[in-house]
Design a protein around this motif. Structure first.
Motif, PDB file in Angstrom:
ATOM      1  N   PHE B  25       0.936  -1.370   0.101  1.00  0.00           N
ATOM      2  CA  PHE B  25       0.043   0.300  -0.007  1.00  0.00           C
ATOM      3  C   PHE B  25       0.728   1.292  -0.147  1.00  0.00           C
ATOM      4  O   PHE B  25       0.465   2.208  -0.775  1.00  0.00           O
ATOM      5  CB  PHE B  25      -0.970   0.066   1.266  1.00  0.00           C
ATOM      6  CG  PHE B  25      -1.541   1.254   1.821  1.00  0.00           C
ATOM      7  CD1 PHE B  25      -2.510   1.801   0.928  1.00  0.00           C
ATOM      8  CD2 PHE B  25      -0.727   2.178   2.477  1.00  0.00           C
ATOM      9  CE1 PHE B  25      -2.974   3.186   1.464  1.00  0.00           C
ATOM     10  CE2 PHE B  25      -1.398   3.305   2.941  1.00  0.00           C
ATOM     11  CZ  PHE B  25      -2.245   3.874   2.435  1.00  0.00           C
ATOM     12  N   GLN B  26       1.969   1.315   0.817  1.00  0.00           N
ATOM     13  CA  GLN B  26       2.579   2.513   0.934  1.00  0.00           C
ATOM     14  C   GLN B  26       3.579   2.679  -0.293  1.00  0.00           C
ATOM     15  O   GLN B  26       3.651   3.966  -0.631  1.00  0.00           O
ATOM     16  CB  GLN B  26       3.494   2.122   2.115  1.00  0.00           C
ATOM     17  CG  GLN B  26       4.375   3.593   2.803  1.00  0.00           C
ATOM     18  CD  GLN B  26       4.921   3.445   3.981  1.00  0.00           C
ATOM     19  OE1 GLN B  26       5.115   2.244   4.695  1.00  0.00           O
ATOM     20  NE2 GLN B  26       5.539   4.402   4.299  1.00  0.00           N
ATOM     21  N   ILE B  29       1.058   3.937  -3.028  1.00  0.00           N
ATOM     22  CA  ILE B  29       0.638   5.598  -2.854  1.00  0.00           C
ATOM     23  C   ILE B  29       1.678   6.497  -2.875  1.00  0.00           C
ATOM     24  O   ILE B  29       1.701   7.815  -2.744  1.00  0.00           O
ATOM     25  CB  ILE B  29      -0.168   5.726  -1.810  1.00  0.00           C
ATOM     26  CG1 ILE B  29       0.702   5.579  -0.351  1.00  0.00           C
ATOM     27  CG2 ILE B  29      -1.405   5.119  -1.618  1.00  0.00           C
ATOM     28  CD1 ILE B  29       0.099   6.095   0.755  1.00  0.00           C
ATOM     29  N   ILE B  35      -2.343   9.811  -4.821  1.00  0.00           N
ATOM     30  CA  ILE B  35      -3.314   9.809  -4.193  1.00  0.00           C
ATOM     31  C   ILE B  35      -4.705  10.775  -4.811  1.00  0.00           C
ATOM     32  O   ILE B  35      -5.746  10.328  -5.152  1.00  0.00           O
ATOM     33  CB  ILE B  35      -3.428   9.994  -2.632  1.00  0.00           C
ATOM     34  CG1 ILE B  35      -2.642   8.920  -2.112  1.00  0.00           C
ATOM     35  CG2 ILE B  35      -4.818  10.017  -1.879  1.00  0.00           C
ATOM     36  CD1 ILE B  35      -2.439   9.007  -0.441  1.00  0.00           C
ATOM     37  N   ARG B  36      -4.021  12.079  -4.917  1.00  0.00           N
ATOM     38  CA  ARG B  36      -4.765  12.958  -5.792  1.00  0.00           C
ATOM     39  C   ARG B  36      -5.377  12.664  -7.050  1.00  0.00           C
ATOM     40  O   ARG B  36      -6.415  13.206  -7.324  1.00  0.00           O
ATOM     41  CB  ARG B  36      -4.030  14.386  -5.518  1.00  0.00           C
ATOM     42  CG  ARG B  36      -4.079  14.989  -4.049  1.00  0.00           C
ATOM     43  CD  ARG B  36      -3.058  15.986  -4.260  1.00  0.00           C
ATOM     44  NE  ARG B  36      -3.750  17.234  -5.043  1.00  0.00           N
ATOM     45  CZ  ARG B  36      -3.063  18.174  -5.447  1.00  0.00           C
ATOM     46  NH1 ARG B  36      -1.901  18.534  -5.379  1.00  0.00           N
ATOM     47  NH2 ARG B  36      -3.755  19.117  -6.145  1.00  0.00           N
ATOM     48  N   ALA B 102     -10.346  -2.123  -8.712  1.00  0.00           N
ATOM     49  CA  ALA B 102      -9.582  -2.032  -7.629  1.00  0.00           C
ATOM     50  C   ALA B 102      -9.196  -0.452  -7.184  1.00  0.00           C
ATOM     51  O   ALA B 102      -9.413  -0.034  -6.052  1.00  0.00           O
ATOM     52  CB  ALA B 102      -8.096  -2.749  -7.758  1.00  0.00           C
ATOM     53  N   PHE B 106     -10.609   1.696  -3.850  1.00  0.00           N
ATOM     54  CA  PHE B 106      -9.794   2.560  -3.005  1.00  0.00           C
ATOM     55  C   PHE B 106     -10.247   3.749  -2.605  1.00  0.00           C
ATOM     56  O   PHE B 106      -9.791   4.404  -1.498  1.00  0.00           O
ATOM     57  CB  PHE B 106      -8.303   2.717  -3.665  1.00  0.00           C
ATOM     58  CG  PHE B 106      -7.186   3.239  -2.887  1.00  0.00           C
ATOM     59  CD1 PHE B 106      -6.782   2.383  -2.023  1.00  0.00           C
ATOM     60  CD2 PHE B 106      -6.749   4.471  -3.210  1.00  0.00           C
ATOM     61  CE1 PHE B 106      -5.927   3.111  -1.134  1.00  0.00           C
ATOM     62  CE2 PHE B 106      -5.912   5.214  -2.335  1.00  0.00           C
ATOM     63  CZ  PHE B 106      -5.314   4.346  -1.513  1.00  0.00           C
ATOM     64  N   ILE B 110      -9.377   6.143   1.035  1.00  0.00           N
ATOM     65  CA  ILE B 110      -9.014   7.591   0.844  1.00  0.00           C
ATOM     66  C   ILE B 110      -9.964   8.321   1.875  1.00  0.00           C
ATOM     67  O   ILE B 110      -9.296   9.149   2.803  1.00  0.00           O
ATOM     68  CB  ILE B 110      -9.175   8.262  -0.247  1.00  0.00           C
ATOM     69  CG1 ILE B 110      -7.826   7.510  -1.172  1.00  0.00           C
ATOM     70  CG2 ILE B 110      -8.596   9.581  -0.251  1.00  0.00           C
ATOM     71  CD1 ILE B 110      -8.018   8.030  -2.729  1.00  0.00           C
ATOM     72  N   VAL B 112     -11.735   7.514   4.430  1.00  0.00           N
ATOM     73  CA  VAL B 112     -11.519   6.915   6.015  1.00  0.00           C
ATOM     74  C   VAL B 112     -10.239   7.728   6.333  1.00  0.00           C
ATOM     75  O   VAL B 112     -10.240   8.189   7.401  1.00  0.00           O
ATOM     76  CB  VAL B 112     -11.149   5.526   5.916  1.00  0.00           C
ATOM     77  CG1 VAL B 112     -10.659   5.239   7.362  1.00  0.00           C
ATOM     78  CG2 VAL B 112     -12.782   4.846   5.655  1.00  0.00           C
ATOM     79  N   ILE B 113      -9.309   7.455   5.321  1.00  0.00           N
ATOM     80  CA  ILE B 113      -7.740   8.316   5.883  1.00  0.00           C
ATOM     81  C   ILE B 113      -8.104   9.710   6.212  1.00  0.00           C
ATOM     82  O   ILE B 113      -7.764  10.313   6.877  1.00  0.00           O
ATOM     83  CB  ILE B 113      -6.878   8.115   4.713  1.00  0.00           C
ATOM     84  CG1 ILE B 113      -6.367   6.529   4.823  1.00  0.00           C
ATOM     85  CG2 ILE B 113      -5.835   9.124   4.869  1.00  0.00           C
ATOM     86  CD1 ILE B 113      -5.490   6.246   3.677  1.00  0.00           C
ATOM     87  N   ARG B 114      -8.752  10.352   5.199  1.00  0.00           N
ATOM     88  CA  ARG B 114      -9.297  11.711   5.403  1.00  0.00           C
ATOM     89  C   ARG B 114     -10.028  11.952   6.678  1.00  0.00           C
ATOM     90  O   ARG B 114      -9.511  13.133   7.291  1.00  0.00           O
ATOM     91  CB  ARG B 114      -9.941  12.110   4.076  1.00  0.00           C
ATOM     92  CG  ARG B 114     -10.180  13.791   3.974  1.00  0.00           C
ATOM     93  CD  ARG B 114     -11.645  14.077   3.247  1.00  0.00           C
ATOM     94  NE  ARG B 114     -12.537  13.382   3.671  1.00  0.00           N
ATOM     95  CZ  ARG B 114     -13.711  12.840   2.939  1.00  0.00           C
ATOM     96  NH1 ARG B 114     -13.691  13.119   1.649  1.00  0.00           N
ATOM     97  NH2 ARG B 114     -14.610  12.230   3.433  1.00  0.00           N
ATOM     98  N   TRP B 116      -9.962  10.451   9.159  1.00  0.00           N
ATOM     99  CA  TRP B 116      -9.067  10.284  10.380  1.00  0.00           C
ATOM    100  C   TRP B 116      -8.168  11.239  10.560  1.00  0.00           C
ATOM    101  O   TRP B 116      -7.967  11.838  11.738  1.00  0.00           O
ATOM    102  CB  TRP B 116      -8.574   8.827  10.319  1.00  0.00           C
ATOM    103  CG  TRP B 116      -7.478   8.565  11.552  1.00  0.00           C
ATOM    104  CD1 TRP B 116      -8.046   8.020  12.639  1.00  0.00           C
ATOM    105  CD2 TRP B 116      -6.246   8.767  11.540  1.00  0.00           C
ATOM    106  NE1 TRP B 116      -6.881   8.068  13.497  1.00  0.00           N
ATOM    107  CE2 TRP B 116      -6.000   8.556  12.930  1.00  0.00           C
ATOM    108  CE3 TRP B 116      -5.192   9.551  10.704  1.00  0.00           C
ATOM    109  CZ2 TRP B 116      -4.556   8.711  13.372  1.00  0.00           C
ATOM    110  CZ3 TRP B 116      -3.888   9.709  11.159  1.00  0.00           C
ATOM    111  CH2 TRP B 116      -3.805   9.388  12.418  1.00  0.00           C
ATOM    112  N   GLY B 117      -7.458  11.769   9.449  1.00  0.00           N
ATOM    113  CA  GLY B 117      -6.491  12.918   9.260  1.00  0.00           C
ATOM    114  C   GLY B 117      -7.135  14.165   9.922  1.00  0.00           C
ATOM    115  O   GLY B 117      -6.427  14.943  10.772  1.00  0.00           O
ATOM    116  N   GLU B 118      -8.274  14.431   9.642  1.00  0.00           N
ATOM    117  CA  GLU B 118      -9.084  15.767  10.078  1.00  0.00           C
ATOM    118  C   GLU B 118      -9.183  15.638  11.606  1.00  0.00           C
ATOM    119  O   GLU B 118      -9.046  16.908  12.210  1.00  0.00           O
ATOM    120  CB  GLU B 118     -10.457  15.902   9.491  1.00  0.00           C
ATOM    121  CG  GLU B 118     -10.343  16.337   7.942  1.00  0.00           C
ATOM    122  CD  GLU B 118     -11.493  16.279   7.391  1.00  0.00           C
ATOM    123  OE1 GLU B 118     -12.647  15.676   7.931  1.00  0.00           O
ATOM    124  OE2 GLU B 118     -11.780  16.641   6.043  1.00  0.00           O
TER     125      GLU B 118
END
Lengths: 128, 128
Positions: B25-26, B29, B35-36, B102, B106, B110, B112-114, B116-118
């Motif tokens: 994954f790492q 991305i 990602i954008r 796929a 994904f 993204i 979910v990550i956003r 959490w990041g917020e």
DNA sequence: CGGTATCCTAGTAGATACTG
DNA sequence: CAGTATCTACTAGGATACCG
């Protein structure tokens, strides 16, 4: 001006503000061992040398990890508020790292990523 | 031996098998725009120049994005199976990129990550 | 033990020019 | 338009030595 190449890595490498939470996430996990460090710490606090040993045993390759690199990643994770460093002030030194609340909250995210990765990303068994 | 520094980026940069899904994954991305790019493509297929323009407008800074870099990242994403490239074979060229299944899968990751990041990551508004 | 100081290599991104 | 070729700057990671 004779700027002399001060080993840029040592000076710059920590400060990097990001407006986008996804970019902030990417910056936070950037580095070869950060996610694995967080994952290793999920079972409780660990000392510097224990983290290092853990990174070696589960290894990607079985190379040495440079202390400089581990040190830098731990600092960055602390700076990002994911882990906390506790120095017992002893000689010889004893220092423990543990997840902060934010760090603990990140563990499920890693699990989500892992599950998705297993399904959708081409991974090869070491040696395949 | 005169190895001549063949611009390593052009030769190596695509092949990187990872045994661990999180590492995979790492790697997937890794890169400044991947990602954008995926996020931009969620609304439908886009041409090379449209993607480029989109990356400029929502920009992190408002710099140019080197065509070399965008090209490389698109190739890597295609290689990872996240996007598909369609060349219409015209002159002047017309090429479209779109998410694969796929890649579509994904997008929620993204999000979910956003989210959490917020909540947990210190992000600063551009200029703060 | 838990790091720091130095030096080095390789990879990543940007600038610019050019091509089918 | 959709890239490739070339060159350069910067950074991450590794190797090694050393310090409090």
């Amino acid at each position: 001006m004779s700027i002399q190449r001060v080993d840029a890595a040592t000076t710059t490498e920590l400060i990097r503000p990001h407006g986008c939470p996804v970019m902030a996430f990417q910056a936070m996990i950037s580095g070869k061992y950060k996610i694995r460090i967080l994952w290793d710490l999920k079972d409780g606090p660990r000392r510097y040398s224990e983290i290092r040993a853990g990174l070696l045993s589960g290894a990607t390759g079985t190379r040495e990890i440079a202390p400089r690199v581990l040190s830098r990643e731990l600092k960055a994770l602390a700076e990002a508020g994911m882990i906390a460093r506790k120095d017992y002030g002893l000689v010889p030194p004893k220092v423990e790292y543990r997840l902060t609340e934010a760090g603990k909250g990140f563990i499920p995210i890693i699990a989500v990523i892992r599950d998705w990765g297993e399904r959708h990303l081409a991974t090869r068994p070491p040696g395949g």
